[in-house]
Scaffold this motif. Structure first.
Motif, PDB file in Angstrom:
ATOM      1  N   SER A 197       0.828  -1.212   0.000  1.00 52.79           N
ATOM      2  CA  SER A 197       0.000   0.000   0.000  1.00 52.79           C
ATOM      3  C   SER A 197       0.855   1.251   0.000  1.00 52.79           C
ATOM      4  O   SER A 197       2.012   1.245   0.435  1.00 52.79           O
ATOM      5  CB  SER A 197      -0.914   0.023   1.237  1.00 52.79           C
ATOM      6  OG  SER A 197      -0.138   0.171   2.414  1.00 52.79           O
ATOM      7  N   MET A 253     -13.155   1.974   9.869  1.00 49.54           N
ATOM      8  CA  MET A 253     -12.863   2.530   8.547  1.00 49.54           C
ATOM      9  C   MET A 253     -13.545   1.707   7.458  1.00 49.54           C
ATOM     10  O   MET A 253     -14.037   2.253   6.465  1.00 49.54           O
ATOM     11  CB  MET A 253     -11.346   2.547   8.312  1.00 49.54           C
ATOM     12  CG  MET A 253     -10.576   3.438   9.275  1.00 49.54           C
ATOM     13  SD  MET A 253     -11.075   5.171   9.156  1.00 49.54           S
ATOM     14  CE  MET A 253     -10.503   5.570   7.508  1.00 49.54           C
ATOM     15  N   ALA A 254     -13.582   0.374   7.649  1.00 49.15           N
ATOM     16  CA  ALA A 254     -14.245  -0.497   6.673  1.00 49.15           C
ATOM     17  C   ALA A 254     -15.739  -0.196   6.612  1.00 49.15           C
ATOM     18  O   ALA A 254     -16.336  -0.138   5.528  1.00 49.15           O
ATOM     19  CB  ALA A 254     -14.008  -1.962   7.034  1.00 49.15           C
ATOM     20  N   GLN A 256     -17.245   2.674   7.379  1.00 50.65           N
ATOM     21  CA  GLN A 256     -17.424   3.960   6.707  1.00 50.65           C
ATOM     22  C   GLN A 256     -17.294   3.805   5.194  1.00 50.65           C
ATOM     23  O   GLN A 256     -18.051   4.396   4.418  1.00 50.65           O
ATOM     24  CB  GLN A 256     -16.398   4.963   7.217  1.00 50.65           C
ATOM     25  CG  GLN A 256     -16.612   5.398   8.662  1.00 50.65           C
ATOM     26  CD  GLN A 256     -15.523   6.334   9.150  1.00 50.65           C
ATOM     27  OE1 GLN A 256     -15.096   7.224   8.413  1.00 50.65           O
ATOM     28  NE2 GLN A 256     -15.038   6.136  10.358  1.00 50.65           N
ATOM     29  N   THR A 257     -16.323   2.991   4.794  1.00 49.94           N
ATOM     30  CA  THR A 257     -16.087   2.779   3.361  1.00 49.94           C
ATOM     31  C   THR A 257     -17.264   2.072   2.705  1.00 49.94           C
ATOM     32  O   THR A 257     -17.680   2.419   1.592  1.00 49.94           O
ATOM     33  CB  THR A 257     -14.803   1.950   3.146  1.00 49.94           C
ATOM     34  OG1 THR A 257     -13.714   2.596   3.805  1.00 49.94           O
ATOM     35  CG2 THR A 257     -14.491   1.812   1.668  1.00 49.94           C
ATOM     36  N   LEU A 258     -17.840   1.066   3.405  1.00 49.57           N
ATOM     37  CA  LEU A 258     -18.965   0.322   2.841  1.00 49.57           C
ATOM     38  C   LEU A 258     -20.172   1.235   2.612  1.00 49.57           C
ATOM     39  O   LEU A 258     -20.903   1.075   1.631  1.00 49.57           O
ATOM     40  CB  LEU A 258     -19.329  -0.835   3.762  1.00 49.57           C
ATOM     41  CG  LEU A 258     -18.326  -1.996   3.801  1.00 49.57           C
ATOM     42  CD1 LEU A 258     -18.745  -3.024   4.844  1.00 49.57           C
ATOM     43  CD2 LEU A 258     -18.195  -2.651   2.448  1.00 49.57           C
ATOM     44  N   LEU A 260     -19.973   4.372   1.798  1.00 51.28           N
ATOM     45  CA  LEU A 260     -19.655   5.154   0.585  1.00 51.28           C
ATOM     46  C   LEU A 260     -19.841   4.300  -0.660  1.00 51.28           C
ATOM     47  O   LEU A 260     -20.342   4.775  -1.683  1.00 51.28           O
ATOM     48  CB  LEU A 260     -18.224   5.655   0.675  1.00 51.28           C
ATOM     49  CG  LEU A 260     -17.948   6.712   1.740  1.00 51.28           C
ATOM     50  CD1 LEU A 260     -16.453   7.023   1.803  1.00 51.28           C
ATOM     51  CD2 LEU A 260     -18.713   7.992   1.441  1.00 51.28           C
ATOM     52  N   VAL A 261     -19.443   3.033  -0.582  1.00 49.81           N
ATOM     53  CA  VAL A 261     -19.598   2.123  -1.717  1.00 49.81           C
ATOM     54  C   VAL A 261     -21.079   1.955  -2.058  1.00 49.81           C
ATOM     55  O   VAL A 261     -21.478   2.006  -3.226  1.00 49.81           O
ATOM     56  CB  VAL A 261     -18.942   0.744  -1.413  1.00 49.81           C
ATOM     57  CG1 VAL A 261     -19.294  -0.274  -2.517  1.00 49.81           C
ATOM     58  CG2 VAL A 261     -17.434   0.896  -1.303  1.00 49.81           C
ATOM     59  N   LYS A 264     -22.525   4.935  -3.806  1.00 48.30           N
ATOM     60  CA  LYS A 264     -22.117   5.051  -5.204  1.00 48.30           C
ATOM     61  C   LYS A 264     -22.856   4.052  -6.096  1.00 48.30           C
ATOM     62  O   LYS A 264     -22.847   4.171  -7.307  1.00 48.30           O
ATOM     63  CB  LYS A 264     -20.606   4.824  -5.331  1.00 48.30           C
ATOM     64  CG  LYS A 264     -19.739   5.938  -4.709  1.00 48.30           C
ATOM     65  CD  LYS A 264     -19.822   7.208  -5.539  1.00 48.30           C
ATOM     66  CE  LYS A 264     -18.900   8.270  -4.981  1.00 48.30           C
ATOM     67  NZ  LYS A 264     -18.969   9.512  -5.795  1.00 48.30           N
TER      68      LYS A 264
END
Length: 264
Positions: A197, A253-254, A256-258, A260-261, A264
């Protein structure tokens, strides 16, 4: 070029393995497909015979000479106090002199320890270190302090008061003094760092590793499109997270990301 991969464990062959071992296995399999006669893999003792296209060599470690109930403490000492196994050093020195690899690629090697790096350099091989976590920079391996806050001080004297490290805490005052010089001695022998990363690359540069030694190598996957397509249900909108529900792993964080996914 002959490449020798060093990893404590391999998925499916050892009792304990995780994400780091899976990544290592993918790289090994990819190189084996390119030129199987030039790929060697060294691990500690496995639960069953390792039957692969590459040449496998079992590496002896100190744990082999202790009863099973004491082995975890030997590994813990190498993880927290002194990461050098004299048994694996002698064995790997002999192996490298016999096999003469051009490159030795180290993956996760807590049992084999840093001794392999020294053995590789003494036999003239180039050394690549695959980094999958922050163990090389932090005793807790997560760069998070006891209050679950991010820490960018890396290992040093201040680690003796860190409550994030739960095992072998009695040795923290000693290890906080000697850990960084020992790790820096071996890290100074590394010819190239393979990271997964941009963030880990940033941490290494911040730690003091020359940027020209760091290479961002994405994970390699071979997916069967037919199987993936068969499991897709267009009517459902669920998202699945598979991982550790542990604050150190950042499941927040995962989550929060889900969101956003899904948006979208």
């Amino acid at each position: 070029m002959k490449v020798f991969h060093i990893t404590d464990h391999l998925p499916g062959y050892h009792r304990v393995w995780g994400g780091a071992e899976q990544v290592a296995y993918r790289f090994i399999k990819l190189e084996t497909e390119t030129d199987k006669d030039k790929v060697l893999v060294g691990t500690v003792e496995s639960n069953k015979k390792i039957d692969e296209k590459f040449k496998h060599i079992r590496i002896r470690v100190m744990e082999d000479f202790f009863p099973e109930r004491f082995q975890v403490y030997i590994t813990g000492i190498k993880n927290r106090i002194f990461p050098f196994d004299p048994i694996s050093f002698v064995h790997l020195l002999w192996i490298f002199r016999e096999e003469r690899p051009d490159i030795v690629h180290f993956h996760k090697f807590n049992k084999i320890s840093f001794s392999g790096i020294l053995a590789a350099k003494l036999t003239g091989a180039k050394v690549v270190l695959g980094m999958y976590d922050y163990w090389y920079l932090c005793p807790g391996g997560m760069l998070i302090d006891g209050n679950r806050n991010t820490c960018r001080r890396f290992h040093g004297l201040w680690c003796s008061n860190c409550t994030a490290v739960k095992d072998f805490r009695i040795f923290l005052p000693i290890t906080s003094i000697i850990r960084k010089p020992i790790f820096n001695f071996f890290l100074g022998m590394i010819d190239a760092y393979a990271v997964l990363s941009n963030f880990l690359e940033k941490m290494l540069v911040e730690y003091g590793i020359p940027k020209n030694k760091i290479f961002l190598v994405r994970q390699v996957f071979k997916l069967d499109k037919k199987i993936m397509g068969a499991r897709r249900n267009k009517k459902r909108k669920d998202l699945l997270f598979v991982g550790w529900l542990d604050p150190r792993k950042g499941p927040d964080m995962a989550i929060q990301t889900l969101f956003l996914v899904k948006k979208k």
